[in-house]
Write a protein that holds these residues in place. Sequence first.
Motif, PDB file in Angstrom:
ATOM      1  N   UNK A  30       0.916  -1.406  -0.167  1.00  0.00           N
ATOM      2  CA  UNK A  30      -0.102  -0.180  -0.122  1.00  0.00           C
ATOM      3  C   UNK A  30       1.007   1.209  -0.020  1.00  0.00           C
ATOM      4  N   UNK A  31       1.921   1.097   0.853  1.00  0.00           N
ATOM      5  CA  UNK A  31       3.144   2.216   0.421  1.00  0.00           C
ATOM      6  C   UNK A  31       3.745   2.337  -0.829  1.00  0.00           C
ATOM      7  N   UNK A  32       4.004   1.673  -1.126  1.00  0.00           N
ATOM      8  CA  UNK A  32       4.145   1.051  -2.876  1.00  0.00           C
ATOM      9  C   UNK A  32       3.454   2.252  -3.191  1.00  0.00           C
ATOM     10  N   UNK A  33       2.294   1.820  -3.218  1.00  0.00           N
ATOM     11  CA  UNK A  33       1.307   2.022  -4.442  1.00  0.00           C
ATOM     12  C   UNK A  33       0.806   3.150  -4.292  1.00  0.00           C
ATOM     13  N   UNK A  34       0.624   3.818  -3.240  1.00  0.00           N
ATOM     14  CA  UNK A  34       0.621   5.987  -2.856  1.00  0.00           C
ATOM     15  C   UNK A  34       1.671   6.364  -2.989  1.00  0.00           C
ATOM     16  N   UNK A  35       2.599   5.782  -3.012  1.00  0.00           N
ATOM     17  CA  UNK A  35       3.975   6.648  -3.684  1.00  0.00           C
ATOM     18  C   UNK A  35       4.262   6.886  -4.786  1.00  0.00           C
ATOM     19  N   UNK A  36       4.262   5.482  -5.936  1.00  0.00           N
ATOM     20  CA  UNK A  36       3.506   5.396  -6.757  1.00  0.00           C
ATOM     21  C   UNK A  36       2.684   6.482  -7.871  1.00  0.00           C
ATOM     22  N   UNK A  37       1.969   6.770  -7.329  1.00  0.00           N
ATOM     23  CA  UNK A  37       0.317   7.879  -7.770  1.00  0.00           C
ATOM     24  C   UNK A  37       1.036   9.001  -7.827  1.00  0.00           C
ATOM     25  N   UNK A  38       1.632   9.249  -6.765  1.00  0.00           N
ATOM     26  CA  UNK A  38       1.913  10.680  -6.286  1.00  0.00           C
ATOM     27  C   UNK A  38       3.413  11.257  -7.296  1.00  0.00           C
ATOM     28  N   UNK A  39       4.745  10.525  -8.042  1.00  0.00           N
ATOM     29  CA  UNK A  39       5.413  10.370  -9.087  1.00  0.00           C
ATOM     30  C   UNK A  39       4.583  10.280  -9.808  1.00  0.00           C
ATOM     31  N   UNK A  40       3.503   9.981 -10.466  1.00  0.00           N
ATOM     32  CA  UNK A  40       2.764   9.500 -11.415  1.00  0.00           C
ATOM     33  C   UNK A  40       2.033  11.085 -11.931  1.00  0.00           C
ATOM     34  N   UNK A  41       1.846  11.593 -10.704  1.00  0.00           N
ATOM     35  CA  UNK A  41       1.576  13.434 -10.140  1.00  0.00           C
ATOM     36  C   UNK A  41       2.363  13.670 -10.559  1.00  0.00           C
ATOM     37  N   UNK A  42       3.465  13.227 -10.449  1.00  0.00           N
ATOM     38  CA  UNK A  42       4.887  14.515 -10.783  1.00  0.00           C
ATOM     39  C   UNK A  42       5.239  15.283  -9.239  1.00  0.00           C
ATOM     40  N   UNK A  43       5.515  14.531  -8.101  1.00  0.00           N
ATOM     41  CA  UNK A  43       5.331  15.198  -7.273  1.00  0.00           C
ATOM     42  C   UNK A  43       6.933  14.534  -6.994  1.00  0.00           C
TER      43      UNK A  43
END
Length: 200
Positions: A30-43
Amino acid sequence: MYNENNPNETQRKGRIEVICGSMFSGKTEELLRRLRRAKIARQKVEIFKPVIDVRYSQEEVVSHDKNSILSTPVEHSSNILLLASEVEVVGVDEAQFFDKGLTDVCQQLADQGIRVIVAGLDMDFKRIPFGPMPALCAIADDVTKVHAICVRCGSLACYSHRIVAGEKQVMLGEMHEYQPLCRKCYLQEQLFSTPPINKF
């Protein structure tokens, strides 16, 4: 409750999200999933883990399903403050192994407008609250408790039962050392099990 479909949640600056539960419950996933989505959002994202966690990799956060993301191993929570400059999202895995100063570190980061996502065991194998996790749950904006599946009966599991000998609180391990159990099966195991095999 945290809801990633609500833009006010995912875009709000300065927050602490805690993902907790037993071993094999999907915390790191779940941690990795949230971090990947943040990266997709260019954060801009930085991920940290304790140096003692080398089960799968020295420099990656790796889930039991073998999904991974590059991370920075650190010896002390204070190192996170030094390495998290100009970051929008900070991820911390295996938080239970950090010193108790991690709570203040996460609070400082959130106060600076950083989204902090922390994953860790909430209890050790004796069901004792583990390391800084209780304090992190107390100060978090959101706490997500995930569950494994009990290997004995198939119910939701919230305990990490150690199946090898050893009384030290910190013992890195996988399915050969730990099993996820529900409350009923955990209590039965404590009453009726033979002494665990001394593997070490």
